[in-house]
Design a protein around this motif. Structure first.
Motif, PDB file in Angstrom:
ATOM      1  N   GLY A 118       0.847  -1.198   0.000  1.00 55.92           N
ATOM      2  CA  GLY A 118       0.000   0.000   0.000  1.00 55.92           C
ATOM      3  C   GLY A 118       0.871   1.232   0.000  1.00 55.92           C
ATOM      4  N   ALA A 119       1.715   1.359  -1.012  1.00 57.90           N
ATOM      5  CA  ALA A 119       2.787   2.354  -1.029  1.00 57.90           C
ATOM      6  C   ALA A 119       2.333   3.799  -1.245  1.00 57.90           C
ATOM      7  CB  ALA A 119       3.825   1.976  -2.088  1.00 57.90           C
ATOM      8  N   GLY A 120       1.122   4.027  -1.713  1.00 55.40           N
ATOM      9  CA  GLY A 120       0.627   5.402  -1.873  1.00 55.40           C
ATOM     10  C   GLY A 120       1.518   6.249  -2.768  1.00 55.40           C
ATOM     11  N   THR A 121       1.991   7.380  -2.260  1.00 56.87           N
ATOM     12  CA  THR A 121       2.866   8.273  -3.034  1.00 56.87           C
ATOM     13  C   THR A 121       4.296   7.752  -3.137  1.00 56.87           C
ATOM     14  OG1 THR A 121       3.491   9.529  -1.081  1.00 56.87           O
ATOM     15  CG2 THR A 121       1.596  10.345  -2.337  1.00 56.87           C
ATOM     16  N   GLY A 122       4.607   6.746  -2.323  1.00 63.49           N
ATOM     17  CA  GLY A 122       5.971   6.218  -2.309  1.00 63.49           C
ATOM     18  C   GLY A 122       6.867   6.883  -1.285  1.00 63.49           C
ATOM     19  N   SER A 123       6.313   7.721  -0.416  1.00 66.87           N
ATOM     20  CA  SER A 123       7.163   8.440   0.544  1.00 66.87           C
ATOM     21  C   SER A 123       7.913   7.487   1.469  1.00 66.87           C
ATOM     22  CB  SER A 123       6.338   9.444   1.361  1.00 66.87           C
ATOM     23  OG  SER A 123       5.407   8.801   2.201  1.00 66.87           O
ATOM     24  N   VAL A 124       7.251   6.436   1.944  1.00 65.91           N
ATOM     25  CA  VAL A 124       7.923   5.477   2.819  1.00 65.91           C
ATOM     26  C   VAL A 124       8.947   4.676   2.025  1.00 65.91           C
ATOM     27  CG1 VAL A 124       7.594   3.457   4.309  1.00 65.91           C
ATOM     28  CG2 VAL A 124       5.997   5.370   4.449  1.00 65.91           C
ATOM     29  N   SER A 125       8.576   4.220   0.833  1.00 65.02           N
ATOM     30  CA  SER A 125       9.501   3.451  -0.008  1.00 65.02           C
ATOM     31  C   SER A 125      10.760   4.253  -0.325  1.00 65.02           C
ATOM     32  CB  SER A 125       8.830   3.039  -1.318  1.00 65.02           C
ATOM     33  OG  SER A 125       7.835   2.095  -1.116  1.00 65.02           O
ATOM     34  N   VAL A 126      10.569   5.515  -0.713  1.00 68.65           N
ATOM     35  CA  VAL A 126      11.718   6.360  -1.059  1.00 68.65           C
ATOM     36  C   VAL A 126      12.619   6.559   0.158  1.00 68.65           C
ATOM     37  CG1 VAL A 126      12.414   8.698  -1.726  1.00 68.65           C
ATOM     38  CG2 VAL A 126      10.621   7.511  -3.014  1.00 68.65           C
ATOM     39  N   GLN A 127      12.025   6.874   1.310  1.00 66.82           N
ATOM     40  CA  GLN A 127      12.844   7.064   2.502  1.00 66.82           C
ATOM     41  C   GLN A 127      13.569   5.773   2.888  1.00 66.82           C
ATOM     42  OE1 GLN A 127      13.215  10.255   4.524  1.00 66.82           O
ATOM     43  NE2 GLN A 127      15.005   8.944   4.616  1.00 66.82           N
ATOM     44  N   MET A 128      12.881   4.627   2.790  1.00 64.05           N
ATOM     45  CA  MET A 128      13.525   3.346   3.100  1.00 64.05           C
ATOM     46  C   MET A 128      14.660   3.058   2.123  1.00 64.05           C
ATOM     47  SD  MET A 128      10.481   0.799   4.453  1.00 64.05           S
ATOM     48  CE  MET A 128       9.614   0.697   2.892  1.00 64.05           C
ATOM     49  N   SER A 129      14.502   3.465   0.870  1.00 65.62           N
ATOM     50  CA  SER A 129      15.555   3.220  -0.124  1.00 65.62           C
ATOM     51  C   SER A 129      16.840   3.958   0.235  1.00 65.62           C
ATOM     52  CB  SER A 129      15.086   3.605  -1.521  1.00 65.62           C
ATOM     53  OG  SER A 129      15.155   4.997  -1.728  1.00 65.62           O
ATOM     54  N   LYS A 130      16.701   5.081   0.926  1.00 62.02           N
ATOM     55  CA  LYS A 130      17.878   5.851   1.346  1.00 62.02           C
ATOM     56  C   LYS A 130      18.564   5.200   2.543  1.00 62.02           C
ATOM     57  CE  LYS A 130      17.352   8.631  -1.928  1.00 62.02           C
ATOM     58  NZ  LYS A 130      18.255   8.434  -3.068  1.00 62.02           N
ATOM     59  N   VAL A 131      17.787   4.550   3.396  1.00 62.71           N
ATOM     60  CA  VAL A 131      18.361   3.815   4.532  1.00 62.71           C
ATOM     61  C   VAL A 131      18.983   2.511   4.029  1.00 62.71           C
ATOM     62  CG1 VAL A 131      17.863   2.682   6.739  1.00 62.71           C
ATOM     63  CG2 VAL A 131      16.675   4.809   6.141  1.00 62.71           C
ATOM     64  N   CYS A 132      18.285   1.818   3.146  1.00 64.67           N
ATOM     65  CA  CYS A 132      18.730   0.523   2.606  1.00 64.67           C
ATOM     66  C   CYS A 132      19.388   0.722   1.237  1.00 64.67           C
ATOM     67  CB  CYS A 132      17.546  -0.425   2.496  1.00 64.67           C
ATOM     68  SG  CYS A 132      16.632  -0.670   4.014  1.00 64.67           S
ATOM     69  N   TYR A 133      20.371   1.573   1.185  1.00 68.44           N
ATOM     70  CA  TYR A 133      20.973   1.962  -0.095  1.00 68.44           C
ATOM     71  C   TYR A 133      21.695   0.806  -0.796  1.00 68.44           C
ATOM     72  CZ  TYR A 133      24.938   2.639   3.070  1.00 68.44           C
ATOM     73  OH  TYR A 133      25.896   2.466   4.024  1.00 68.44           O
ATOM     74  N   GLU A 134      22.048  -0.254  -0.075  1.00 65.99           N
ATOM     75  CA  GLU A 134      22.630  -1.445  -0.697  1.00 65.99           C
ATOM     76  C   GLU A 134      21.597  -2.567  -0.824  1.00 65.99           C
ATOM     77  OE1 GLU A 134      26.126  -2.679   1.410  1.00 65.99           O
ATOM     78  OE2 GLU A 134      27.174  -0.796   1.024  1.00 65.99           O
ATOM     79  N   GLY A 135      20.380  -2.300  -0.399  1.00 64.98           N
ATOM     80  CA  GLY A 135      19.309  -3.288  -0.426  1.00 64.98           C
ATOM     81  C   GLY A 135      18.317  -3.005  -1.531  1.00 64.98           C
ATOM     82  N   HIS A 136      17.087  -3.447  -1.304  1.00 62.35           N
ATOM     83  CA  HIS A 136      16.057  -3.275  -2.327  1.00 62.35           C
ATOM     84  C   HIS A 136      14.691  -3.118  -1.663  1.00 62.35           C
ATOM     85  CE1 HIS A 136      14.586  -3.443  -6.420  1.00 62.35           C
ATOM     86  NE2 HIS A 136      13.545  -4.085  -5.932  1.00 62.35           N
ATOM     87  N   ILE A 137      13.867  -2.251  -2.230  1.00 62.87           N
ATOM     88  CA  ILE A 137      12.522  -2.004  -1.742  1.00 62.87           C
ATOM     89  C   ILE A 137      11.534  -2.455  -2.819  1.00 62.87           C
ATOM     90  CG2 ILE A 137      10.915  -0.293  -0.796  1.00 62.87           C
ATOM     91  CD1 ILE A 137      13.738  -0.487   0.660  1.00 62.87           C
ATOM     92  N   THR A 138      10.555  -3.246  -2.426  1.00 59.62           N
ATOM     93  CA  THR A 138       9.466  -3.639  -3.318  1.00 59.62           C
ATOM     94  C   THR A 138       8.213  -2.924  -2.839  1.00 59.62           C
ATOM     95  OG1 THR A 138      10.476  -5.812  -3.704  1.00 59.62           O
ATOM     96  CG2 THR A 138       8.120  -5.568  -4.236  1.00 59.62           C
ATOM     97  N   ALA A 139       7.651  -2.073  -3.687  1.00 58.06           N
ATOM     98  CA  ALA A 139       6.474  -1.269  -3.349  1.00 58.06           C
ATOM     99  C   ALA A 139       5.262  -1.816  -4.086  1.00 58.06           C
ATOM    100  CB  ALA A 139       6.710   0.188  -3.720  1.00 58.06           C
ATOM    101  N   ILE A 140       4.223  -2.174  -3.342  1.00 55.54           N
ATOM    102  CA  ILE A 140       2.982  -2.675  -3.933  1.00 55.54           C
ATOM    103  C   ILE A 140       1.931  -1.578  -3.848  1.00 55.54           C
ATOM    104  CG2 ILE A 140       1.136  -4.393  -3.793  1.00 55.54           C
ATOM    105  CD1 ILE A 140       3.168  -6.245  -2.413  1.00 55.54           C
ATOM    106  N   GLU A 141       1.309  -1.288  -4.982  1.00 51.30           N
ATOM    107  CA  GLU A 141       0.265  -0.251  -5.014  1.00 51.30           C
ATOM    108  C   GLU A 141      -0.732  -0.600  -6.111  1.00 51.30           C
ATOM    109  OE1 GLU A 141      -2.277   2.376  -4.336  1.00 51.30           O
ATOM    110  OE2 GLU A 141      -0.557   2.412  -2.982  1.00 51.30           O
TER     111      GLU A 141
END
Length: 188
Positions: free
Chosen positions: A41-64
């Motif tokens: 439920g990623a909405g605008t992606g604000s949480v996904s984008v912020q998490m991507s900055k914390v997990c800069y060597e990882g990966h974020i999967t956003a479902i919307e």
């Protein structure tokens, strides 16, 4: 770590997790730089984008599921150079079978009304001893989520956060909706 302010995001009609709630929720996920994280439920992606900055060597999967929201996620992904985000379009329960990996953290910001099934099915994709964090506005959804998580034997912690902002010359306080942040640790 720079936290992104609300006014920095490209916004539309899609709901956005507000700055203070976003920061607290992400901190409750206990993220590491190489984590694989799921945002349901990623909405605008604000949480996904912020998490991507914390997990800069990882990966974020956003479902919307909402097309307009997906467009906003794409725009925010580009604006913040968050190229470690993949977007999965569709209803969470309909696309779940297409996601065949284990995650170090799961964030649930929206459920479309079937929170119990989302917790059960996406909880199976969460690694042991890792965190699932859920945000709610309604008491009914909090109760249903807590009941489901306790039945699945997660360790559960709940906080309610109320943020007020000063407005005008006299700094009258204007309240945002109070938000429940539920943190669940997968034990088994």
């Amino acid at each position: 770590m720079k936290y992104i302010r609300d006014e920095e995001f490209i916004r539309g009609k899609a709901p956005m997790t507000k700055e203070e709630i976003r920061i607290l929720s992400i901190s409750k996920l206990n993220l590491e730089k190489d984590f694989k994280v799921l945002d349901v439920g990623a909405g605008t992606g604000s949480v996904s984008v912020q998490m991507s900055k914390v997990c800069y060597e990882g990966h974020i999967t956003a479902i919307e599921k909402d097309i307009e929201a997906i467009d906003l996620i794409e725009k925010n992904k580009e604006k913040f150079n968050a190229h470690n985000i993949s977007i999965v379009e569709g209803e969470a329960l309909e696309v779940e079978n297409n996601i065949n990996e284990k995650f170090d953290a799961v964030f649930i910001g929206g459920s479309g009304g079937d929170i119990e099934s989302i917790i059960k099915r996406y909880g199976e994709k969460l690694k042991l001893q890792k965190n699932m964090v859920l945000n709610f506005i309604t008491i009914d959804n909090v109760y249903r989520a807590m009941h489901t998580l306790k039945n699945l034997e997660y360790d559960v912690d709940l906080i309610q956060v109320s943020v007020n902002r000063g407005k005008g010359k006299s700094c009258m306080l204007v309240a945002n909706n109070p938000i429940f942040i539920l943190t669940a640790v997968k034990k088994y």
